[in-house]
Design a protein around this motif. Structure first.
Motif, PDB file in Angstrom:
ATOM      1  N   ARG A 146       0.839  -1.204   0.000  1.00 37.16           N
ATOM      2  CA  ARG A 146       0.000   0.000   0.000  1.00 37.16           C
ATOM      3  C   ARG A 146       0.871   1.250   0.000  1.00 37.16           C
ATOM      4  O   ARG A 146       0.609   2.210  -0.726  1.00 37.16           O
ATOM      5  N   GLN A 147       1.938   1.225   0.777  1.00 37.30           N
ATOM      6  CA  GLN A 147       2.840   2.371   0.835  1.00 37.30           C
ATOM      7  C   GLN A 147       3.553   2.582  -0.495  1.00 37.30           C
ATOM      8  O   GLN A 147       3.645   3.715  -0.993  1.00 37.30           O
ATOM      9  N   ARG A 148       4.043   1.500  -1.080  1.00 39.29           N
ATOM     10  CA  ARG A 148       4.742   1.637  -2.361  1.00 39.29           C
ATOM     11  C   ARG A 148       3.796   2.108  -3.456  1.00 39.29           C
ATOM     12  O   ARG A 148       4.154   2.949  -4.285  1.00 39.29           O
ATOM     13  N   LEU A 149       2.582   1.599  -3.467  1.00 45.82           N
ATOM     14  CA  LEU A 149       1.606   2.024  -4.467  1.00 45.82           C
ATOM     15  C   LEU A 149       1.311   3.505  -4.329  1.00 45.82           C
ATOM     16  O   LEU A 149       1.215   4.231  -5.333  1.00 45.82           O
ATOM     17  N   ALA A 150       1.162   3.980  -3.104  1.00 47.42           N
ATOM     18  CA  ALA A 150       0.896   5.395  -2.880  1.00 47.42           C
ATOM     19  C   ALA A 150       2.066   6.266  -3.328  1.00 47.42           C
ATOM     20  O   ALA A 150       1.874   7.374  -3.840  1.00 47.42           O
ATOM     21  N   GLN A 151       3.288   5.760  -3.177  1.00 43.78           N
ATOM     22  CA  GLN A 151       4.472   6.543  -3.510  1.00 43.78           C
ATOM     23  C   GLN A 151       4.771   6.567  -4.995  1.00 43.78           C
ATOM     24  O   GLN A 151       5.176   7.598  -5.543  1.00 43.78           O
ATOM     25  N   ASN A 160       1.920 -16.254  -9.723  1.00 39.51           N
ATOM     26  CA  ASN A 160       1.125 -15.904  -8.545  1.00 39.51           C
ATOM     27  C   ASN A 160       1.502 -14.539  -7.973  1.00 39.51           C
ATOM     28  O   ASN A 160       1.509 -14.342  -6.754  1.00 39.51           O
ATOM     29  N   SER A 161       1.824 -13.597  -8.838  1.00 42.73           N
ATOM     30  CA  SER A 161       2.027 -12.219  -8.410  1.00 42.73           C
ATOM     31  C   SER A 161       0.927 -11.344  -9.004  1.00 42.73           C
ATOM     32  O   SER A 161       0.381 -11.646 -10.067  1.00 42.73           O
ATOM     33  N   LEU A 162       0.602 -10.261  -8.292  1.00 44.83           N
ATOM     34  CA  LEU A 162      -0.352  -9.273  -8.779  1.00 44.83           C
ATOM     35  C   LEU A 162       0.416  -8.012  -9.125  1.00 44.83           C
ATOM     36  O   LEU A 162       0.987  -7.354  -8.251  1.00 44.83           O
ATOM     37  N   SER A 163       0.448  -7.663 -10.413  1.00 43.04           N
ATOM     38  CA  SER A 163       1.014  -6.392 -10.856  1.00 43.04           C
ATOM     39  C   SER A 163      -0.116  -5.373 -10.925  1.00 43.04           C
ATOM     40  O   SER A 163      -1.164  -5.649 -11.514  1.00 43.04           O
ATOM     41  N   LEU A 164       0.110  -4.215 -10.335  1.00 41.54           N
ATOM     42  CA  LEU A 164      -0.951  -3.225 -10.176  1.00 41.54           C
ATOM     43  C   LEU A 164      -0.395  -1.836 -10.441  1.00 41.54           C
ATOM     44  O   LEU A 164       0.701  -1.508  -9.980  1.00 41.54           O
ATOM     45  N   PHE A 165      -1.149  -1.019 -11.186  1.00 50.65           N
ATOM     46  CA  PHE A 165      -0.708   0.362 -11.392  1.00 50.65           C
ATOM     47  C   PHE A 165      -1.914   1.288 -11.597  1.00 50.65           C
ATOM     48  O   PHE A 165      -2.972   0.871 -12.050  1.00 50.65           O
ATOM     49  N   LYS A 166      -1.679   2.535 -11.233  1.00 53.37           N
ATOM     50  CA  LYS A 166      -2.726   3.545 -11.327  1.00 53.37           C
ATOM     51  C   LYS A 166      -2.875   4.007 -12.767  1.00 53.37           C
ATOM     52  O   LYS A 166      -1.887   4.175 -13.493  1.00 53.37           O
ATOM     53  N   VAL A 167      -4.115   4.192 -13.193  1.00 51.03           N
ATOM     54  CA  VAL A 167      -4.439   4.651 -14.546  1.00 51.03           C
ATOM     55  C   VAL A 167      -4.663   6.166 -14.507  1.00 51.03           C
ATOM     56  O   VAL A 167      -5.335   6.667 -13.600  1.00 51.03           O
TER      57      VAL A 167
END
Length: 229
Positions: A12-17, A192-199
């Motif tokens: 969560r912290q890395r995604l926010a940063q 089994n990894s989830l790659s996630l990024f903001k659009v």
């Protein structure tokens, strides 16, 4: 389905940063194994090329005939060729009810999962998850784009990776592009990894190499806010 050992705080912290993160060991082991087996052995794939109707999977002479023209189109701008199974459409039409894949779509839109993604992102507006199964075979690709689609209220894009034993020189990495058009970084499709990024975010899937020993398998889609009235 989500791993009981997952601590989302650092992600969560890395995604926010940074606006993107990859979470390893995302699903429980049995769930990841079952979904990988479904994508490998059971899904009735079609090949998708931008601007054309989906068709039966390209194999042999069909691939040799069609890929050169697809590459010529790709040289002119945004283009893609990969195999897919549109899970939302299949569920709406009642197709292939035996596929365990459909249980994933129901789970993704359950109150429990929606609560999880709101907590992970800090975005309380997230209200719906779309999904498609994807398979990239040697020579297939997805050129640079940013996933922007104002009518669909996309907030985050995700890739649930289900390819085993992927090697970095097999291609098929999820690459991110900086504002000047240069390469920023990349995520391997680790099992089994989830790659996630903001659009929006400029990104592409690299061409899968001819020597790749496995297909690049995944469940992909977006986390949506409610569409505008």
């Amino acid at each position: 389905m989500i791993s009981n050992h997952l601590d989302i705080a650092p992600y969560r912290q890395r995604l926010a940063q940074t606006g993107r993160v990859q979470i390893p060991g995302f699903l429980q082991t049995d769930a990841a194994d079952r979904l990988a087996d479904c994508l490998r052995r059971e899904v009735p794939w079609t090949t998708a090329e931008r601007g054309l109707p989906d068709s039966p999977p390209w194999r042999g002479d069909t691939a040799r005939q069609r890929m050169p023209e697809a590459y010529r189109r790709a040289a002119a701008g945004f283009h893609f060729v990969y195999d897919r199974y549109l899970m939302v459409e299949a569920m709406r039409e009642g197709r292939d009810p035996q596929l365990v894949l459909h249980a994933v779509l129901a789970f993704f839109n359950s109150p429990e999962y929606l609560g999880f993604i709101r907590e992970l992102t800090g975005d309380a507006s997230l209200a719906m998850v779309g999904a498609q199964a994807t398979r990239y075979l040697p020579g297939q690709f997805l050129r640079v784009h940013d996933d922007r689609h104002d009518d669909e209220a996309r907030r985050y894009a995700y890739v649930l990776n289900l390819s085993r034993n992927w090697e970095v020189d097999w291609g098929g990495l999820l690459h991110f592009v900086d504002e000047d058009g240069g390469h920023r970084d990349a995520m391997m499709p680790r099992f089994n990894s989830l790659s996630l990024f903001k659009v929006p975010a400029k990104h592409f899937v690299g061409v899968v190499a001819p020597w790749a020993q496995e297909p690049r398998l995944a469940i992909t889609g977006w986390w949506h806010a409610p569409p505008a009235a």
